[in-house]
Motif scaffolding. Structure first.
Motif, PDB file in Angstrom:
ATOM      1  N   TRP A   1      38.454  43.707  31.894  1.00 16.34           N
ATOM      2  CA  TRP A   1      37.161  43.670  31.394  1.00 16.34           C
ATOM      3  C   TRP A   1      36.173  43.569  32.531  1.00 16.34           C
ATOM      4  O   TRP A   1      35.041  44.322  32.630  1.00 16.34           O
ATOM      5  CB  TRP A   1      36.834  42.686  30.238  1.00 16.34           C
TER       6      TRP A   1
ATOM      7  N   LEU B   1      33.429  46.206  33.814  1.00 16.44           N
ATOM      8  CA  LEU B   1      31.882  45.913  33.423  1.00 16.44           C
ATOM      9  C   LEU B   1      31.122  45.560  35.016  1.00 16.44           C
ATOM     10  O   LEU B   1      29.959  45.931  35.111  1.00 16.44           O
ATOM     11  CB  LEU B   1      31.675  44.591  32.669  1.00 16.44           C
TER      12      LEU B   1
ATOM     13  N   GLU C   1      31.172  40.024  28.657  1.00 17.09           N
ATOM     14  CA  GLU C   1      29.904  41.088  28.579  1.00 17.09           C
ATOM     15  C   GLU C   1      28.836  40.107  28.704  1.00 17.09           C
ATOM     16  O   GLU C   1      27.993  40.420  29.743  1.00 17.09           O
ATOM     17  CB  GLU C   1      29.723  41.691  27.148  1.00 17.09           C
TER      18      GLU C   1
END
Ligand code: PLP
Length: 403
Positions: free
Chosen positions: A285, A289, A388
């Motif tokens: 991730w 990102l 995130e």
């Protein structure tokens, strides 16, 4: 590394909006299985090293495919036992990375030997093998590579160099369960490897460690020295049958693991692959990102290794920023994101500056990397929306302080 655990609360900071979320730097993953198993062990009459330690050692051998394993009180104790078993003593030197945790070097001095620092690669922050070759002296007896953040260092090259210079090898594998190097498990590659089960490591017993070795004589010596230097073999050999009699054959250490902690280790080890997959997912991730954000580099991973992802260390491009890493780290903390720095290189610590007259420029790669590195949250319970959030905070700080 008390600064890593537990994560410090974010400071109240004027001008920062109240964080919409809190993401700790680390949170251990302890399940019902561990709790139930500890309850069972506490209900037996055997709490110190006994059947659970023996079982943990067998399981660990099978897992890393090493012939011998000795459960110990800490990785630090394991490193000390390994060097002692090599015969490292006054007059010897041991090559150690400067980009590592302090205990790895303290054990060298505790044995009366001298550490020789080695610089790191700027990308992976693992030992720089060219620098290793340059620093070898005729007094060097051993080398202690470390698998920074959980990524195996260049072990083929290391073994070539060690072989050519008759150096013993003990891997500081405190970060590296369950790493693979060219398809092989870390723990079965060098003569000795030391793992840590400290609270924030990839599997934990709160405090604890495991030493693996491919050498039966070293296994015997380390087991002896981990338990006061007490031998029972000797007595059995001469036919002494008194159960209370023991013989001290060397002034040993007290470095054994208790059955209570081994019980936790047995359960954690069973979950090791699942815990690793969860950390690998976090790293994926981050890679996805962070990729589009200029000025910050995700960790470089060598081909043909499995990174254990004990830590996720990014590097800031300071030429693009009006603030340094320290301020960056504070803004991230104020946004509710725990973070840390690994490590202040050992040659910059007060003791080593004084004792070895080491200067920042003696180890240019580690000195420069120190200004850029930042360890982000990574642990099995970290969710995609946490990652995130972390990346959106990083992105905001980047925009706000871009040069
Ligand atoms: C954690 C750590 C150690 C020490 O482990 P303990 O089990 O706490 O003794 C040694 N080396 C490195 C690189 C570490 O991160």
């Amino acid at each position: 590394m008390p600064s890593d655990y537990p994560a410090p609360p974010p400071p109240a900071s004027a001008g920062e909006p109240f964080p919409s979320r809190q993401v700790p730097y680390f949170r251990p993953s302890v399940g019902e299985e561990e709790r139930e198993a500890v309850r069972q062990t506490l209900n037996t009459d055997w709490l110190t090293s006994g059947p659970r330690v023996a079982e943990f050692e067998r399981d660990f051998c099978a897992y890393v495919e090493a012939p011998f394993a000795i459960a110990v009180a800490s990785a630090t104790a394991g490193l000390l036992l390994a060097l002692e078993a090599f015969g490292v003593a006054a007059g010897d030197e041991v090559l150690v990375p400067t980009m590592t945790f302090a205990s790895a070097v303290a054990v060298v001095l505790q044995l009366g030997a001298q550490p020789v620092f080695v610089d790191c690669r700027p990308d992976t922050l693992t030992m720089d093998m060219d620098d290793l070759e340059r620093r070898i002296t005729p007094r060097c007896k051993a080398v202690m590579p470390m698998h920074y953040a959980g990524q195996p260092c260049e072990l083929d090259r290391l073994h070539q160099i060690a072989g050519a210079h008759h150096l013993r090898v003990v891997e500081d594998a405190a970060h590296a369960l369950p790493a693979l190097y060219h398809g092989r498990r870390v723990g079965a590659i060098s003569e000795v490897s030391c793992f840590s089960f400290y609270a924030n490591k990839t599997i934990t017993t709160g405090e604890g460690g495991m030493v693996t070795t491919t050498n039966p004589d070293l296994a015997k010596r380390m087991r002896l020295m981990a338990n006061h230097g007490i031998s029972r073999d000797l007595l059995t050999a001469v036919g002494v049958k008194r159960w209370w009699r023991y013989e001290v054959v060397a002034p040993g250490y007290k470095a054994n693991l208790s059955d209570i902690l081994a019980t936790i280790g047995i359960q954690q080890l069973k979950r090791s692959e699942a815990l690793w997959r969860a950390r690998q997912r976090c790293a994926d991730w981050y890679a996805e990102l962070l990729g589009p954000i200029p000025g910050i580099a995700a960790p470089y991973v060598f081909p043909n290794v499995r990174h254990a992802w004990h830590m996720h260390v990014v590097q800031l491009d300071l030429s693009q920023l009006r603030i340094g890493r320290d301020e960056f780290s504070e803004h991230l903390l104020a946004a509710g994101v725990g973070n840390s720095v690994h490590y202040l290189p050992l040659h910059l610590h007060e003791y080593y500056r004084q004792a070895f007259r080491s200067e920042p420029e003696d180890f240019p790669a580690a000195t420069a990397a120190y200004d850029r590195i930042l360890s982000l949250p990574i642990f099995p319970g970290l969710h995609r929306d946490d990652v995130e959030y972390v990346v959106s905070c990083i992105s905001n700080i980047m925009r706000r302080f871009r040069r």
